[in-house]
Design a protein around this motif. Structure first.
Motif, mmCIF file in Angstrom:
data_model
loop_
_atom_site.group_PDB
_atom_site.id
_atom_site.type_symbol
_atom_site.label_atom_id
_atom_site.label_comp_id
_atom_site.label_asym_id
_atom_site.label_seq_id
_atom_site.Cartn_x
_atom_site.Cartn_y
_atom_site.Cartn_z
ATOM 1 N N ARG B 87 0.799 -1.127 -0.099
ATOM 2 C CA ARG B 87 0.013 0.040 -0.036
ATOM 3 C C ARG B 87 0.696 1.207 -0.153
ATOM 4 O O ARG B 87 1.883 1.335 0.693
ATOM 5 N N LYS B 105 8.682 -3.125 -2.837
ATOM 6 C CA LYS B 105 9.845 -4.178 -2.584
ATOM 7 C C LYS B 105 10.169 -5.399 -3.553
ATOM 8 O O LYS B 105 11.026 -5.772 -4.320
ATOM 9 N N ARG B 278 4.955 5.650 3.353
ATOM 10 C CA ARG B 278 4.417 4.644 4.174
ATOM 11 C C ARG B 278 4.185 3.222 3.649
ATOM 12 O O ARG B 278 3.169 2.632 4.067
ATOM 13 N N TYR B 279 4.948 2.793 2.721
ATOM 14 C CA TYR B 279 4.780 1.678 2.047
ATOM 15 C C TYR B 279 4.653 0.427 3.123
ATOM 16 O O TYR B 279 5.728 0.484 3.938
ATOM 17 N N PHE B 280 3.601 -0.428 2.932
ATOM 18 C CA PHE B 280 3.880 -1.568 3.720
ATOM 19 C C PHE B 280 3.005 -2.668 2.892
ATOM 20 O O PHE B 280 2.096 -2.499 2.189
ATOM 21 N N PRO B 281 3.366 -3.972 3.155
ATOM 22 C CA PRO B 281 2.573 -4.902 2.396
ATOM 23 C C PRO B 281 1.136 -4.932 2.902
ATOM 24 O O PRO B 281 0.619 -4.901 3.934
ATOM 25 N N PRO B 283 -2.260 -5.963 3.740
ATOM 26 C CA PRO B 283 -2.566 -7.303 4.564
ATOM 27 C C PRO B 283 -3.948 -7.881 3.886
ATOM 28 O O PRO B 283 -4.149 -9.032 4.314
ATOM 29 N N LEU B 285 -4.057 -8.901 0.778
ATOM 30 C CA LEU B 285 -3.903 -9.567 -0.199
ATOM 31 C C LEU B 285 -2.485 -10.515 0.050
ATOM 32 O O LEU B 285 -1.653 -10.143 0.860
ATOM 33 N N MET B 286 -2.614 -11.793 -0.147
ATOM 34 C CA MET B 286 -1.388 -12.731 -0.022
ATOM 35 C C MET B 286 -0.408 -12.348 -1.316
ATOM 36 O O MET B 286 -0.679 -11.599 -2.068
#
Lengths: 492, 493
Positions: B87, B105, B278-281, B283, B285-286
């Motif tokens: 995101r 990433k 503030r990129y982060f995976p 959650p 979506l797998m």
């Protein structure tokens, strides 16, 4: 049948099947009881007309012999679930007046199986809390009071409206959601049974998101059997939720064989904290003794990273929340505060007015831990620790089938008593690890403390092994013979 | 090799990298079932997910993944069997979720390359990565004096962000890169390449340096939507940077906008004002896991790519590299050429190699010339590939001469009619009747007895005059070869 309210869900189901009484009669009784219990503030929206219409449909299906497994069962629905054309606000001002045009998968499953909606139950705003004091509709009061006390206690949280409704017998069962303990801790505080299933067991589609990697729906009910029946209907793979697990849903009720001979029950030593009240420690020991008596083997296990669980949770959950709650911006639905000051001004004013203090605190924490320069030290580290915590459980489950712990470090506390957020967060100390690991866990009432307030024990199972949790829960339930009930002081 | 720019104090080299956003050709959006077609009524193609209603969840559209993988394969790139959606968080009115789902990433496609040709020289431009992401909606500021309207039709539409290495050294190279990328995307059908409709947009990074020195500070120019603007923007920006440095200033890293009306770039925001996304995976979506076998299967769906096609045209068909390059630049041109060639070889029985050059010269020269003049594209060419092949066949069979063919072609362009019909109506069939030709030759020789005498006394050059006279009498329809042979025979008799 005169006292419909005394029936368990399983008894009511069987009675309806036998046509001993009608779904309409049952619905009438609950609608009356719900209206008479407004002092508890458990419901934030009552839907009696819907309940009657659904009860009528259930009676038809029962008469026609094609009734679903929950036909005619009146339920309370946590306000976090989107229910079509019915207020769904996550107990927040920012979703003022929001009536979705869609139905969450979990509630749709319940209606498919014939259940009847009594209304929406209040909760901590956006499911952030352990006391249900932050609902926009005001705090919910626990039906339980201390022996000889008039003090109003919290029903736990965040599913406190649901737990209070079940404990006060103004719902036969209720849905909850659990992110770090929000089903189990309120169940423990109200002498009810709450199951947080395996992450992915119940669809999150249509549930207002708090922390996506942790949120799970589950039932709150009066007995283990009732909870098992509800879970069966709620669970199931949903292609609309990418994190939903595609696995068959077992008949959880059938797991209640009562036979746990040879089963290995792990006792994690890290849960013996120095702050834990002696009577909770004693109840835990009592639980161990019951299981031993029933033929289970007790094994001491270690979950070495337990002490980091709470800190990890309070980084991961706010991080996800800060992003999940960005959509409440006043642009498309819910509250908008706009004084013509432009877009950023509208955002600031809308969110300032729409979110409560605790929600704002978590958005700020979450924003901070994801920020450039802090991400590695907080969010990334927390994710790494989360992996270690999950690994602890994997290791433990190599030698045991299920874990037994207390649910919460205290019984219900007074409304307004806990003002320090950290003290409030400590309520989750025993529930958070299973959430971080995505494991199924249940709280069930096992006894009363000195003040006469219910205390819960927690069972934690392997991934997708709710059945063992339910089976062992059934054994403790029978051994404990928990029959206490709050006196109906709230009845108007 | 690199084109240098002369400043007041010496030569400068411009260094260019590009991020291209290409809309994936798919029926539905990246994470919802809403339609992704262009030009619908505002807010008519918006699902609950696209509007970020509470409790809505994204589900990946497999077709978009397939197209990204095909594109990666077409760029000769590494396909990452494991990729993650992140995101990218920021607030804007046309970003309903408050974040864009992108890949940060772990992109789905890694290193690849594109070959470009500038002034006859071929160069490789490295591709850093390709990732999938959602498009935002559109803010409409011109619908109301004081309000902004939001159209969410585009919200959630799948984009491929294709990032190049800073490998380009001139605006021409940048233009060639963008054109080539567009060609490849259109060949494989992963993007329609329509820059006017915004299906392809480029962000271009420009810096300048003295040749051989380390990279200078770059500026990013956002949302350039044509090759011409791209080149203008680069030219302007390079000159601006050189002027600043030569005046003793330094370049501030910033994001700039290209103003097409003024032909200049201007500052949009500085590095300090840059968002912290503030990129982060995500959650919801797998991680996206692909099986190598699936990738292999997808690879089989790739058509012949432009470089391979050009090489084949040169090697197998004997085309000139120039003709081959022009023909493969648009997949529709190549398809047209190949359709003509296939039909011609089928109906004439001639090997492709024997007739390919003639066809290529006609397509590149006559057809493209005419289409250009008429402002038409090959898809709406008035001359269909079938008719074009028929015209070629008339020539190959010797039924009409090249000169007549040009005349017939003019009529075909104007009417769209079949060449045979035009030839019949206008009586343009080549005269190959040797008796008829002999009679005309006799006529010509009789009318020009003096010239015949001159020729016979050694003035060979008059041969062309006799040919011309015969052609004139037949309105150019006489078979030139037969005329030559018969003339020679009669004159030497």
């Amino acid at each position: 049948m005169s006292d419909f309210l005394a029936l368990t869900l399983a008894e009511a189901r069987d009675g309806l099947r036998r046509r001993d009484f009608t779904a309409r009669e049952l619905a009438d009784a609950y609608i009356e009881a719900m209206a008479a219990a407004r002092a508890l503030n458990a419901y934030c929206a009552e839907t009696p007309e819907q309940a009657l219409a659904m009860a009528a449909a259930a009676d038809q299906a029962l008469a026609a012999g094609n009734a679903g497994p929950l036909a005619g069962i009146p339920l309370g629905i946590k306000d976090l679930f989107c229910t079509k054309d019915v207020l769904s606000q996550a107990s927040s001002r920012i979703l003022e007046g929001f009536k979705p045009r869609y139905e969450s998968t979990v509630t749709a499953n319940l209606w498919r199986d014939g259940a009847v909606m009594l209304g929406k139950t209040a909760m901590d705003e956006f499911a952030m809390g352990s006391s249900t004091e932050t609902a926009v509709t005001g705090p919910v009061t626990n039906p339980w009071r201390g022996e000889g006390s008039n003090k109003n206690l919290v029903p736990g949280g965040s599913s406190g409206g649901s737990s209070a409704a079940v404990a006060a017998k103004i719902a036969l069962g209720a849905t909850g959601t659990d992110t770090g303990g929000s089903i189990r801790q309120p169940a423990a505080f109200t002498g009810t049974v709450g199951i947080k299933p395996t992450y992915g067991r119940c669809s999150r589609w249509g549930i207002i998101a708090f922390a996506s990697s942790l949120d799970q729906a589950g039932p709150i009910a009066r007995t283990v059997r009732d909870a098992a029946i509800l879970l069966k209907s709620m669970a199931g793979h949903d292609p609309k939720d990418s994190t939903s697990i595609n696995a068959p849903v077992p008949d959880f009720e059938a797991a209640l064989s009562g036979d746990i001979r040879g089963l290995k029950v792990g006792i994690p030593k890290e849960y013996h904290t120095t702050q834990m009240p002696a009577e909770i420690e004693a109840l835990w020991q009592q639980g161990i003794a019951w299981l031993k008596d029933a033929g289970a083997k007790i094994v001491d296990v270690s979950l070495p990273h337990t002490q980091y669980a709470l800190a990890t949770y309070y980084i991961v959950a706010p991080a996800e929340a800060s992003s999940n709650l960005a959509r409440y911006d006043g642009v498309r639905y819910g509250l908008r505060v706009n004084n013509g000051g432009g877009l950023n001004d509208m955002y600031a004013k809308t969110r300032a007015a729409g979110f409560g203090k605790e929600v704002k605190r978590r958005i700020l924490i979450g924003t901070y831990v994801l920020s450039a320069g802090y991400y590695d030290a907080y969010y990334l580290k927390a994710q790494q620790v989360r992996t270690l915590i999950a690994r602890d459980f994997t290791e433990a489950f190599k030698t045991v089938d299920v874990l037994l712990t207390p649910t919460a470090p205290s019984s219900a506390f007074g409304i307004g008593e806990t003002t320090d957020p950290i003290a409030m967060y400590l309520n989750d100390v025993f529930t958070v690890p299973a959430s971080l690991a995505g494991l199924p866990a249940m709280s069930l009432p096992a006894g009363l403390d000195k003040a006469g307030l219910p205390l819960g024990l927690q069972l934690i199972g392997k991934v997708l092994d709710e059945e063992t949790v339910i089976k062992v829960g059934g054994v403790i339930e029978r051994a404990a013979g928990f029959a206490a009930a709050p006196k109906p002081w709230w009845r108007s | 090799m690199a084109k240098l720019i002369e400043g007041a104090t010496g030569s400068w080299e411009v260094v260019i990298g590009m991020e291209v956003h290409a809309q994936v050709s798919s029926n539905a959006k990246l994470f919802s079932g809403a339609s992704a077609t262009y030009g619908a009524e505002p807010n008519s193609q918006v699902s609950f997910v696209d509007a970020a209603m509470p409790g809505m969840l994204p589900v990946i559209n497999e077709e978009c993944v397939r197209q990204a993988v095909r594109t990666g394969l077409a760029l000769g790139a590494q396909i990452n069997l494991y990729s993650v959606f992140d995101r990218k968080n920021y607030f804007y009115a046309d970003l309903p979720q408050g974040y864009q789902i992108s890949q940060f990433k772990h992109p789905i496609v890694g290193h690849g390359r594109i070959m470009i040709e500038v002034e006859g020289e071929t160069r490789e431009v490295g591709i850093t990565r390709l990732h999938l992401e959602q498009d935002a909606g559109k803010s409409l500021h011109d619908q109301h004096p004081s309000l902004t309207y939001v159209d969410l039709n585009r919200s959630g539409v799948a984009l491929m962000e294709i990032v190049s290495e800073p490998d380009m050294r001139s605006s021409e190279e940048a233009g060639a890169y963008l054109k080539k990328l567009r060609t490849i995307l259109r060949y494989i059908g992963s993007c329609d390449g329509n820059m006017e409709e915004g299906s392809m947009r480029a962000d271009v990074n420009v810096s300048v340096r003295r040749p051989g020195e380390p990279l200078g500070t770059r500026c990013e120019i956002k949302n350039v939507n044509s090759v011409r603007f791209l080149q203008q923007a680069i030219e302007y920006e390079a000159r601006r940077q050189i002027d600043i440095i030569e005046d003793g200033g330094k370049i501030d890293q910033e994001t700039r906008l290209f103003d097409a009306a003024k032909g200049e770039t201007r500052s949009m925001r500085s590095k300090e004002e840059a968002h912290d996304y503030r990129y982060f995976p995500d959650p919801d979506l797998m991680p996206l896991k692909l099986a190598q076998a699936w990738v292999d299967k997808v690879a089989k769906t790739l058509p012949e790519l432009p470089d391979a096609k050009r090489d084949r045209f040169v090697a197998d068909l004997g085309l000139t590299p120039y003709n081959a390059s022009v023909l493969v630049a648009e997949k529709e041109s190549a398809a047209y050429f190949e359709a003509v060639l296939a039909e011609l070889t089928a109906v004439s029985g001639k090997p492709a190699r024997e007739v390919a050059t003639q066809v290529a010269n006609w397509v590149v020269g006559d057809l493209f010339g005419a289409l250009n003049k008429a402002g038409k594209s090959i898809e709406n060419s008035p001359v269909s590939a079938h008719n074009f092949a028929q015209l070629q066949k008339l020539m190959v069979d010797g039924q009409i001469s090249g000169r007549i063919a040009k005349e017939v072609f003019e009529h075909m362009l104007a009417t769209g009619d079949e060449p045979a019909k035009i030839v019949a109506e206008k009586g343009l069939v080549q005269v190959s009747d040797s008796g008829a030709i002999a009679a005309i030759i006799d006529e010509v020789l009789a009318e020009n007895a003096d010239k015949v005498a001159e020729y016979r006394s050694g003035k060979d050059k008059l041969f062309g005059f006799f040919v011309g006279q015969v052609m004139k009498k037949t309105q150019g329809k006489a078979n030139p070869q037969l005329v030559n042979e018969a003339l020679k025979a009669k004159l030497s008799a």
